[in-house]
Design a protein around this motif. Structure first.
Motif, PDB file in Angstrom:
ATOM      1  N   ASP A   1       7.368   5.441  10.070  1.00  0.00           N
ATOM      2  CA  ASP A   1       5.876   5.234  10.068  1.00  0.00           C
ATOM      3  C   ASP A   1       5.662   4.086  11.014  1.00  0.00           C
ATOM      4  OD1 ASP A   1       5.238   6.960   8.173  1.00  0.00           O
ATOM      5  OD2 ASP A   1       4.468   5.704   6.724  1.00  0.00           O
ATOM      6  N   ASN A   2       4.242   4.046  11.325  1.00  0.00           N
ATOM      7  CA  ASN A   2       3.687   2.967  12.392  1.00  0.00           C
ATOM      8  C   ASN A   2       3.132   2.249  11.428  1.00  0.00           C
ATOM      9  OD1 ASN A   2       2.555   1.223  14.103  1.00  0.00           O
ATOM     10  ND2 ASN A   2       1.842   2.908  15.542  1.00  0.00           N
ATOM     11  N   ALA A   3       3.351   0.994  10.920  1.00  0.00           N
ATOM     12  CA  ALA A   3       3.094   0.090  10.179  1.00  0.00           C
ATOM     13  C   ALA A   3       2.606  -1.342  10.802  1.00  0.00           C
ATOM     14  CB  ALA A   3       4.143  -0.216   9.077  1.00  0.00           C
ATOM     15  N   SER A   4       2.205  -1.044  12.084  1.00  0.00           N
ATOM     16  CA  SER A   4       1.861  -2.301  12.977  1.00  0.00           C
ATOM     17  C   SER A   4       0.799  -3.088  12.098  1.00  0.00           C
ATOM     18  CB  SER A   4       1.260  -1.899  14.042  1.00  0.00           C
ATOM     19  OG  SER A   4       2.071  -0.979  14.747  1.00  0.00           O
ATOM     20  N   LEU A   5       0.649  -4.499  12.301  1.00  0.00           N
ATOM     21  CA  LEU A   5      -0.162  -5.492  11.749  1.00  0.00           C
ATOM     22  C   LEU A   5      -0.594  -6.231  12.892  1.00  0.00           C
ATOM     23  CD1 LEU A   5       1.832  -6.923   8.808  1.00  0.00           C
ATOM     24  CD2 LEU A   5      -0.097  -5.183   8.639  1.00  0.00           C
TER      25      LEU A   5
ATOM     26  N   ALA B   1       0.755  -0.981   0.074  1.00  0.00           N
ATOM     27  CA  ALA B   1       0.176  -0.052   0.068  1.00  0.00           C
ATOM     28  C   ALA B   1       0.712   1.176   0.029  1.00  0.00           C
ATOM     29  CB  ALA B   1      -0.952  -0.039   1.078  1.00  0.00           C
ATOM     30  N   CYS B   2       2.176   1.067   0.760  1.00  0.00           N
ATOM     31  CA  CYS B   2       2.859   2.412   0.806  1.00  0.00           C
ATOM     32  C   CYS B   2       4.245   2.378   0.139  1.00  0.00           C
ATOM     33  CB  CYS B   2       3.322   2.616   2.377  1.00  0.00           C
ATOM     34  SG  CYS B   2       1.781   3.092   3.427  1.00  0.00           S
ATOM     35  N   HIS B   3       4.437   1.367  -0.544  1.00  0.00           N
ATOM     36  CA  HIS B   3       5.683   1.098  -1.252  1.00  0.00           C
ATOM     37  C   HIS B   3       5.542  -0.182  -2.140  1.00  0.00           C
ATOM     38  CE1 HIS B   3       7.151  -1.967   1.594  1.00  0.00           C
ATOM     39  NE2 HIS B   3       6.915  -1.252   2.738  1.00  0.00           N
TER      40      HIS B   3
END
Lengths: 134, 164
Positions: free
Chosen positions: B68-72, B40-42
């Motif tokens: 970034d906060n990309a927590s899953l 989504a972001c890269h």
């Protein structure tokens, strides 16, 4: 792989909550009305929210940092440079058609740009704005 | 058997290697979240561009993911990590560099392999507004989204075709 396709379609049907932007907007409006019965969504307030320089993140001070000044146009991620498709449902039919996805991105991007979660009223204003356009 | 016949098998091995270098299609078995989350972001990066240990470190620090906060959620994180680790690159091939200083996240743009492949790129191109980050593969590799990195597909910022 062919055997996997029905499974994947099945998964999609379970996880994706197909909706229209109007339905999603109505949901947030109703939620906002619970705490403020006189609440009415405002595209104008949504436009302010969209361009307001919150400055929590130096690289992405506002929504428009990545989504560009016009939600009907695409943008690009300020850090990675990846192209971002338009937010406006009129320009991109995928937008605001899956509540889980909408919630995920509000949670993630409000955290990033505003440094907090967005309220239901802000979400309704925001959607009113991207549906109306600039 | 003449020399041509003897060389033919060698030549096909050479061709196979050359093809492999610009073919970075995603290996089968990617969890759907690999595209929808990472992608989504890269670009959903080819797993081969980092070593297994480095992918584990990236996935262990998603709450601080390059700013970034990309927590899953845990099941999604585990599924993506398993896919990346299973298809990771060989450390011997990537060379040193991917693993940054202690406390810093590894970068697939910092491996010796990546630097060697890009040593002819002028600094101004990296800084160009259309590029922004060396991790923005698709800025120049126009078919990167489909995993193809052929030289003839490269368009440098400003529209210049890549020439040796």
């Amino acid at each position: 792989m062919k055997a996997l396709i029905p499974v994947l379609i099945g998964l999609f049907a379970v996880t994706a909550q197909a909706a229209t932007p109007n339905e999603i907007l109505a949901g947030y409006r109703a939620e906002a009305a619970k705490s403020n019965p006189r609440y009415q969504s405002s595209a104008e307030l949504g436009a302010q929210l969209y361009t307001h320089p919150f400055g929590v993140s130096a690289k992405m001070p506002s929504c428009s940092s990545c989504h560009s000044d016009d939600p009907a146009r695409g943008g690009s991620h300020v850090v990675t440079g990846k192209a971002i498709q338009p937010l406006a449902p009129a320009a991109n039919a995928e937008r605001f058609s899956d509540l889980a996805k909408v919630e995920k991105w509000f949670r993630r991007n409000c955290g990033e740009v505003l440094g907090r979660e967005c309220s239901a009223a802000e979400k309704a204003d925001f959607i009113s704005f991207v549906m109306r356009g600039r | 058997m003449n020399a041509t016949h003897m060389l033919a098998p060698l030549f096909s091995i050479f061709l196979a290697c050359a093809a492999q270098a610009d073919d970075l299609r995603l290996p089968a078995g990617a969890p759907p979240a690999f595209q929808s989350e990472c992608g989504a972001c890269h670009l959903a990066f080819p797993p081969r561009l980092l070593a297994a240990e480095d992918w584990r470190r990236v996935m262990a620090g998603l709450d601080r993911h390059y700013g970034d906060n990309a927590s899953l959620d845990a099941p999604t994180r585990r599924a993506i990590e398993a896919y990346l680790v299973e298809n990771a690159g060989k450390p011997r091939k990537l060379g040193p560099g991917g693993t940054a200083a202690p406390g810093e996240a590894p970068r697939l743009t910092a491996t010796a392999w990546f630097k060697r492949k890009h040593h002819e790129v002028p600094p101004a191109s990296w800084r160009h507004a259309e590029v922004r980050s060396p991790a923005n593969c698709a800025a120049c590799h126009k078919q990167a989204a489909s995993g193809s990195y052929r030289e003839r597909e490269i368009v440098m910022p400003g529209g210049r075709r890549w020439q040796d």
